[in-house]
Design a protein around this motif. Structure first.
Motif, PDB file in Angstrom:
ATOM      1  N   SER A 192       2.369   5.906  -3.336  1.00 43.36           N
ATOM      2  CA  SER A 192       3.572   6.721  -3.554  1.00 43.36           C
ATOM      3  C   SER A 192       4.133   7.291  -2.257  1.00 43.36           C
ATOM      4  N   GLY A 193       4.024   6.526  -1.190  1.00 49.02           N
ATOM      5  CA  GLY A 193       4.576   6.946   0.087  1.00 49.02           C
ATOM      6  C   GLY A 193       3.740   7.967   0.830  1.00 49.02           C
ATOM      7  N   SER A 194       2.527   8.218   0.376  1.00 46.73           N
ATOM      8  CA  SER A 194       1.667   9.212   1.040  1.00 46.73           C
ATOM      9  C   SER A 194       0.970   8.576   2.243  1.00 46.73           C
ATOM     10  N   THR A 216      -1.208   7.226  13.595  1.00 53.38           N
ATOM     11  CA  THR A 216      -1.225   5.765  13.727  1.00 53.38           C
ATOM     12  C   THR A 216      -0.485   5.116  12.566  1.00 53.38           C
ATOM     13  N   VAL A 217      -0.736   5.594  11.349  1.00 52.80           N
ATOM     14  CA  VAL A 217      -0.025   5.062  10.177  1.00 52.80           C
ATOM     15  C   VAL A 217       1.466   5.327  10.322  1.00 52.80           C
ATOM     16  N   ASP A 229       0.832  -1.210   0.000  1.00 51.54           N
ATOM     17  CA  ASP A 229       0.000   0.000   0.000  1.00 51.54           C
ATOM     18  C   ASP A 229       0.862   1.254   0.000  1.00 51.54           C
ATOM     19  N   PHE A 230       1.940   1.234   0.761  1.00 50.71           N
ATOM     20  CA  PHE A 230       2.862   2.370   0.825  1.00 50.71           C
ATOM     21  C   PHE A 230       3.387   2.701  -0.577  1.00 50.71           C
ATOM     22  N   VAL A 231       3.751   1.685  -1.325  1.00 47.56           N
ATOM     23  CA  VAL A 231       4.250   1.892  -2.689  1.00 47.56           C
ATOM     24  C   VAL A 231       3.110   2.360  -3.597  1.00 47.56           C
TER      25      VAL A 231
END
Length: 93
Positions: free
Chosen positions: A60-62, A76-77, A55-57
């Motif tokens: 785009s790291g958002s 939390t994220v 999900d991070f990828v």
């Protein structure tokens, strides 16, 4: 009928030590490779940790977009990411 997804076990069911790969098999040509191989670092993470990284990828790291998608707060994220970074830094690469 839905196919059951088999999950790769990461820990020994008897003593909880980390497992290693012992055999690889090619279904196309029936070649087999035997030995004792380390799992790649990302394969040693839990399914949830791997999903977080994907999900991070995808986002785009958002972390803001991830928080929205996951329905949790940005802090939390950020804490989940920090814990994952700490875990990766402890693993031998």
């Amino acid at each position: 009928m839905e196919e059951i997804k088999k999950r790769l076990p990461l820990k020994c069911p008897a003593c909880t030590s980390s497992l290693k790969v012992g055999r690889l098999h090619c279904e196309q040509c029936q070649t087999e490779v035997n030995g004792s191989f380390e799992l790649p670092l990302l394969a040693r993470l839990t399914e949830e940790e791997q999903s977080f990284i994907l999900d991070f990828v995808r986002f785009s790291g958002s972390l803001k977009d991830m928080a929205k998608k996951m329905g949790i707060s940005y802090p939390t994220v950020r804490n989940i990411l920090d814990d994952l970074i700490e875990k990766l830094n402890k693993e031998k690469i």
